[in-house]
Scaffold this active site. Structure first.
Site, PDB file in Angstrom:
ATOM      1  CG  LEU A 240      -3.995 -14.356 -17.422  1.00 37.43           C
ATOM      2  CD1 LEU A 240      -2.960 -14.607 -16.353  1.00 37.43           C
ATOM      3  CD2 LEU A 240      -4.296 -12.883 -17.566  1.00 37.43           C
ATOM      4  CG  ASP A 241      -6.836 -16.756 -15.344  1.00 38.03           C
ATOM      5  OD1 ASP A 241      -5.934 -17.182 -14.605  1.00 38.03           O
ATOM      6  OD2 ASP A 241      -7.486 -15.734 -15.107  1.00 38.03           O
ATOM      7  N   GLY A 242      -5.650 -19.973 -18.887  1.00 35.04           N
ATOM      8  CA  GLY A 242      -6.096 -20.840 -19.975  1.00 35.04           C
ATOM      9  C   GLY A 242      -5.549 -22.257 -19.888  1.00 35.04           C
TER      10      GLY A 242
END
EC number: 3.5.1.10
Lengths: 297, 297, 297, 297
Positions: A240-242
């Site tokens: 996530l968001d990485g």
């Protein structure tokens, strides 16, 4: 007269223009081989960018923009001829015909600022792409989107219907969408969906220095008195968001900016940063390696 | 111990590395020819940048950074072999051996901020060059400059002695200075002197939007309430402050900044902008065409 | 549902809030007198900014934002009571009722980017003002503007009809417009018209460092290889583009940006800079003295 | 001649000038009361800034800069007279005599860029403070610092001697140091030490969007392909790197910047950001409330 449709034709300069993107392990002779290949096929290089992470065994990245008369009829042979070079250097590569504009699907939830910016840049002729459809888990923007002549698909998502909703999304997207833009789409995308559009889903989210763990990041940023707030556009991965970062920017704030004002400023940065990331994607300026982008801009 | 001398040796990475800079009319096959030439001579391209002003008869610019074992002994032959290619494409070109650091002469008058920044970056190892000497029409900075082990030449300039002063300057500079940095040197350079160092004299001056004609530009900027002040680094030509721009930057100001504060901010921008321009010059990142730079950074 | 009209009501926080703006020669006791006056009248100061150009005989500027219960009914007496203080200190001053949103007239020619940005910010609730009408010397934007429910007046201007056109403009504007925004309006405004709206006409134009004299500034900027292009928003005075500067900003460009791309970037800066200037004007953040603004932001 | 000492005298403009800093719960009448008090004592307000977090029961902050003839002899009475007002509004407050320049202690480990910037700004007259001493756990910078006429205390720190080292530090600092600057000082400060200098220890560290957990943040930032790197200056609290933020800034980077280049850019931002934070502290521009700063700049 439809008030929203101008600048949608292919610009003459783009006829017979192509872009070639290459990633491979660095080795002597790549540039020489590729440029000789293009020259021998009658192509004229307009712009060429290379980057070697580490000449001693690192990865090599290349973007070449070239003109080739009768491109569309000659592209298949060009691609087939390039096969043996690609094999020799273990290249991942593609050639993109510039006159065939990329097709976007935009996903949005309730916050509309990123969607509106993309529509507006598109309408102004500053976003050289087609917008195939808008998908939302809310009905709110239907009239607005349709006023641009763009189909709007309202597909509600609940924890129970998440799987069916994604299947429905893939269905309406169909086969000819090049890239999906999460323009403040507040649902998590499943690994299956991500796999379908590997390095072709762009997300935007707010960013702070330092990062704030837990909920209400703007309230935390206000409480800590941050002097900058920012936004990050990245490709979506399973983390996530990485995923690989495409673009970031910040704006200066002060103690006078309360939480709503911080959010307002955040929205402005988000729309600018996302629009830049989309522009670079549709212009084939981005190569992804591991969890990192190389952006030739 | 001399407190000012560290980081002055050649970094190992730079041994056997060279940079090739090319300007010529655009034509098919340049990149292919140059890269094949380098490959055939055993060179490995580390980085390559090209830019074509207009593929249809415009100028073409190229910068290639490459590694070649035993560079220093093989460079003469490489250069001589390249002659026929250069002729074929009407190239202006040079190859620079990275292990041979460029040598600067810094000219300064009374304001020392730009000089101090360059000395400091040099001492910190961030400016990959040698500082051969400092020339000034004032004696003020002599002790400071000499504390770095750098020769300081005080050559006064008056309207009557201008010609002799320039001759004396050329004499102390000698033959092995690559670039002259006007670090707030407040004398006008004669056309003869400029001709000696065509595209090798870098000047810095303040810049405003809009520009202010006449004297006391900071006072005029204050009177007009400008919100940004800036600085421009450029190569010196016969037209005063009219040469090719290398770098520019601005900083935000407000009505609260009085004239001395505007000048203080101006100094900060000037030192940053000049240092960037010098860095790019010594790294062979700048090509000049007509009155314009191409900066590959 | 009208797709363009949300956020147009007064925000509750703004009820009973006012702003007081003061310019006068600096003198001891101004802040004490003004703040005591407000306190004695039951007002609670929310924010207060002062600036003294020079405590020794310079000008003094003050902006006070305050809450006063039953503001609208008590404002006339507050203003009349303040008269003697204003006289004592030779103040120019006004009090603005925040709940009465300022009314804009937007003038536009063919380029629509600034108009579209203002409409969009207004529609998003980020521009706390009313848009009374749009005036244009071209008919192009009529449908678009009217789709927001805003009247559009097409008033052609030719050299021969300039005077009549301005009279017609003043007529359609009427009496209740607070500020006129020249959103890329390419006609020169007459001194008579300017006098009507002294310090209430905001213009936007591109800015370069350095400035370029003569026509085609973008082409000149390209030829000189500028690294920054900018925009300036200012109040209109009789001197063309010479009025008090409200806001400026720049964006970085490179040799790769051709003239059309420089213009595209210029448009983006213009819309951002103009929108900020308009925001500050309608929030009563700007005081003008001689040819200079004091912006309390 | 000592090459490093100019501009160290008090600037004439600063004689008889003072700054008053106030924090208290917001209440009606504060500005009126304070400004009347100053007026009644013959002070002339030069600049005044206020900020109310929330007029409905939030905190109120005020900074007033004023001139008062014979300040130094009249300051004690002014302070004592202000006591009852301060009590009435539950103020935390102080008045600072501008002619008495603040005294810094600079702590440094091996990386010298922040120290060098502070020394340089101080020497250029841009940092209106005195540097009382430099403390380091390494001997490296001794000669350099002493060449400025500033005492250098080498106090080694090991896990075993940490307590004794801090006692020794407090001893050499003595009683008249106003603020401690951690200019890349790589030791953790104990809570006891922090308590001694509450809101008077300024630290600088690198910042990223997003933040990277674990070691080698620059390597992580490189691996993720960040497009911005930044720095944060903050007051030191018991929570590591978690104290009130004073200033932040970022610089743009690209995939071409390897880890050493990212670090070089990081150093440049750190020195700029730290220098700004120190400037604002010594000019009494910062108020701290809970974990947040109000910076009147």
């Amino acid at each position: 007269m439809d008030i929203h449709t101008k600048h949608t034709q292919v610009r003459p300069a783009h006829i017979d223009r192509a872009r070639m993107l290459i990633s491979c392990p660095d080795a002597p002779g790549i540039v020489a081989t590729v440029s000789k290949f293009l020259f021998d096929h009658g192509a004229n290089i307009i712009q060429s960018d290379q980057y070697s992470m580490n000449p001693d065994g690192g990865m090599f990245f290349m973007r070449v923009e070239f003109d080739l008369p009768q491109l569309s009829s000659r592209l298949p042979k060009l691609e087939s001829d390039f096969g043996s070079i690609a094999e020799q250097f273990q290249m991942e590569w593609y050639i993109s015909d510039v006159s065939r504009r990329k097709k976007l699907a935009i996903f949005v939830s309730k916050e509309d600022h990123c969607l509106v910016e993309l529509l507006w840049q598109w309408q102004a002729g500053d976003l050289d792409a087609e917008i195939g459809l808008v998908v939302s888990n809310h009905p709110d923007m239907k009239d607005y989107v349709e006023s641009f002549g763009i189909p709007y698909h309202h597909i509600p998502v609940t924890p129970d219907t998440k799987k069916e909703a994604e299947e429905r999304q893939l269905e309406v997207i169909g086969e000819d969408i090049d890239v999906i833009i999460l323009a403040r789409y507040m649902q998590i995308i499943s690994p299956t969906f991500i796999e379908h559009y590997r390095n072709r889903i762009i997300n935007i989210h707010h960013s702070f220095l330092p990062a704030f763990v837990g909920g209400k990041p703007y309230a935390q940023a206000y409480g800590r008195g941050v002097k900058l707030i920012g936004a990050t556009a990245h490709y979506v991965t399973e983390e996530l968001d990485g995923g690989p970062i495409i673009e970031q920017d910040v704006e200066r704030v002060s103690h006078r900016d309360d939480v709503p004002e911080l959010k307002r400023i955040g929205r402005t940065i988000e729309r600018v940063v996302l629009a830049r990331a989309v522009k670079w994607h549709v212009e084939d300026r981005i190569l992804v390696h591991e969890n990192k982008t190389v952006v030739f801009n």
